[in-house]
Design an enzyme around this catalytic site. Structure first.
Site, PDB file in Angstrom:
ATOM      1  CG  HIS A  67      -6.571  -1.708   5.709  1.00  0.00           C
ATOM      2  ND1 HIS A  67      -5.396  -1.338   5.094  1.00  0.00           N
ATOM      3  CD2 HIS A  67      -7.324  -2.309   4.766  1.00  0.00           C
ATOM      4  CE1 HIS A  67      -5.437  -1.702   3.822  1.00  0.00           C
ATOM      5  NE2 HIS A  67      -6.597  -2.305   3.587  1.00  0.00           N
ATOM      6  CG  HIS A 115      -1.945  -1.039   1.189  1.00  0.00           C
ATOM      7  ND1 HIS A 115      -3.249  -0.800   0.843  1.00  0.00           N
ATOM      8  CD2 HIS A 115      -1.862  -2.361   1.407  1.00  0.00           C
ATOM      9  CE1 HIS A 115      -3.917  -1.924   0.866  1.00  0.00           C
ATOM     10  NE2 HIS A 115      -3.100  -2.891   1.209  1.00  0.00           N
ATOM     11  CG  HIS A 130      -0.501  -9.264   2.610  1.00  0.00           C
ATOM     12  ND1 HIS A 130      -1.752  -8.749   2.294  1.00  0.00           N
ATOM     13  CD2 HIS A 130       0.389  -8.305   2.292  1.00  0.00           C
ATOM     14  CE1 HIS A 130      -1.600  -7.522   1.816  1.00  0.00           C
ATOM     15  NE2 HIS A 130      -0.311  -7.222   1.807  1.00  0.00           N
ATOM     16  CG  MET A 136      -9.288  -8.257   6.219  1.00  0.00           C
ATOM     17  SD  MET A 136      -7.608  -8.609   6.770  1.00  0.00           S
ATOM     18  CE  MET A 136      -7.571 -10.400   6.629  1.00  0.00           C
ATOM     19  CB  SER A 137     -10.583  -2.732   2.678  1.00  0.00           C
ATOM     20  OG  SER A 137     -10.833  -3.381   1.455  1.00  0.00           O
ATOM     21  CB  ALA A 153      -7.000  -8.443  -2.702  1.00  0.00           C
ATOM     22  CG  ASN A 168      -7.531 -15.639  -0.815  1.00  0.00           C
ATOM     23  OD1 ASN A 168      -7.403 -14.411  -0.942  1.00  0.00           O
ATOM     24  ND2 ASN A 168      -8.258 -16.188   0.134  1.00  0.00           N
ATOM     25  CD  GLU A 195      -2.983   0.081   7.859  1.00  0.00           C
ATOM     26  OE1 GLU A 195      -1.874   0.556   7.597  1.00  0.00           O
ATOM     27  OE2 GLU A 195      -3.997   0.328   7.195  1.00  0.00           O
TER      28      GLU A 195
HETATM   29  N1  HPA Z   1     -10.105 -12.984   3.766  1.00  0.00           N
HETATM   30  C1  HPA Z   1     -10.091 -11.707   4.165  1.00  0.00           C
HETATM   31  N2  HPA Z   1      -9.492 -10.751   3.475  1.00  0.00           N
HETATM   32  C2  HPA Z   1      -8.885 -11.083   2.340  1.00  0.00           C
HETATM   33  C3  HPA Z   1      -8.854 -12.402   1.859  1.00  0.00           C
HETATM   34  C4  HPA Z   1      -9.505 -13.407   2.621  1.00  0.00           C
HETATM   35  O1  HPA Z   1      -9.528 -14.597   2.271  1.00  0.00           O
HETATM   36  N3  HPA Z   1      -8.172 -12.382   0.686  1.00  0.00           N
HETATM   37  C5  HPA Z   1      -7.793 -11.111   0.476  1.00  0.00           C
HETATM   38  N4  HPA Z   1      -8.225 -10.307   1.459  1.00  0.00           N
END
Ligand code: HPA
Length: 283
Positions: free
Chosen positions: A86, A64, A252, A214-215, A116, A238, A89
């Site tokens: 976030h 970031h 990550h 998470m955002s 993501a 993922n 943080e």
């Molecule tokens: N979970 C939460 N946050 C994420 C994930 C996940 O699998 N992949 C990327 N950000």
């Protein structure tokens, strides 16, 4: 200082560095993990570190890069937040949304937030793009808690149509037409920073979440609270915990690598949407 005054100060800081932004009428974009390379597609770029903008916080997560990038793509002015802050943080919900509030304060025509995310729904493959149709806020908090936010919008803002159906449709069609594997779905926002357990992922699926990250949910709420036009895109980085290959784990770095690889696909989506700009852009 009131919240509005703070936003005006941040907006002024940006306009002082680039007067193209002064009249609004630009596309705001928030780039999530790994998508920072999108700014390579911009021309006539002016890049301003967050540290040089009144009221912006420094970002701390790897991948970031905290800058505001102003530039043009196919003739459309974009103001890009490259890197976000976030909740995990330790930033307050107010700091988390300060950047997007500044975009709305500056008069963004629309704001596209990206991230993501882990795929919960089984048909969401790694590297696919998911246009966000709706969200579920599982953070246990809300950026509008407290009295300050009342200055910027209603106390109880309506979230019935938070994600602009027209712009979401345009993004989906543009991406699909460019041959990019694209889906639509519901983004579930969690606080992190630990990834979910498999049981939590099953719960999110039962609740109606298609992807988890998470955002984004605070930003969405803050943008809509101020009456901004909102759309969003998740890069499925993922399979969410417990839904991938047996024995697989999450990290990550892998998440970021997949998003980096998806940057070109995201750029195609944006270019395709701007090619039909006359049908949806409202000055
Ligand atoms: N979970 C939460 N946050 C994420 C994930 C996940 O699998 N992949 C990327 N950000």
């Amino acid at each position: 200082m009131t919240l509005r005054t703070e936003l005006q100060r941040s907006a002024r800081s940006i306009i002082e560095r680039d007067s193209r932004v002064a009249t609004g009428n630009f596309l705001g974009i928030v780039l999530g993990s790994g998508l920072g390379g999108f700014v390579e597609s911009l021309s006539n770029v002016v890049e301003i570190p967050y540290t040089e903008i009144d009221g912006f916080s420094k970002t701390t997560v790897a991948g970031h890069n905290g800058t505001v990038c102003v530039g043009e793509i196919d003739g459309t002015l974009c103001v890009v937040l490259r890197g976000r802050v976030h909740l995990y943080e330790g930033h307050s919900p107010d700091s988390v949304v300060h950047g997007v509030r500044t975009l709305v304060q500056l008069g963004a025509t629309a704001v596209i937030v990206t991230n993501a995310a882990g795929g919960v729904r089984s048909d969401l493959g790694v590297g696919h793009l998911m246009v966000i149709d709706d969200h579920i806020n599982l953070t246990g908090s809300n950026p509008l808690i407290g009295t300050a936010s009342k200055e910027l919008g209603p106390r109880f803002p309506d979230m019935s149509h938070a994600w602009d159906p027209q712009l979401s449709g345009v993004l989906f069609e543009a991406s699909a037409a460019a041959g990019v594997p694209t889906a639509r779905g519901v983004y579930a926002g969690v606080p992190g920073p630990s990834y979910e357990t498999p049981a939590e992922v099953r719960m999110i699926g039962i609740l109606g979440g298609d992807a988890v990250g998470m955002s984004t949910v605070f930003e969405a709420i803050a943008i809509r609270h101020m009456g901004g036009r909102l759309a969003g895109v998740s890069v499925i980085s993922n399979a969410a915990a417990g839904t991938g290959e047996p024995g697989s784990t999450l990290d990550h770095e892998h998440v970021s690598d997949v998003a980096v690889a998806a940057t070109e696909r995201f750029t195609k989506m944006i270019r395709g949407a701007l090619a039909t700009r006359d049908q949806w852009w409202e000055e």
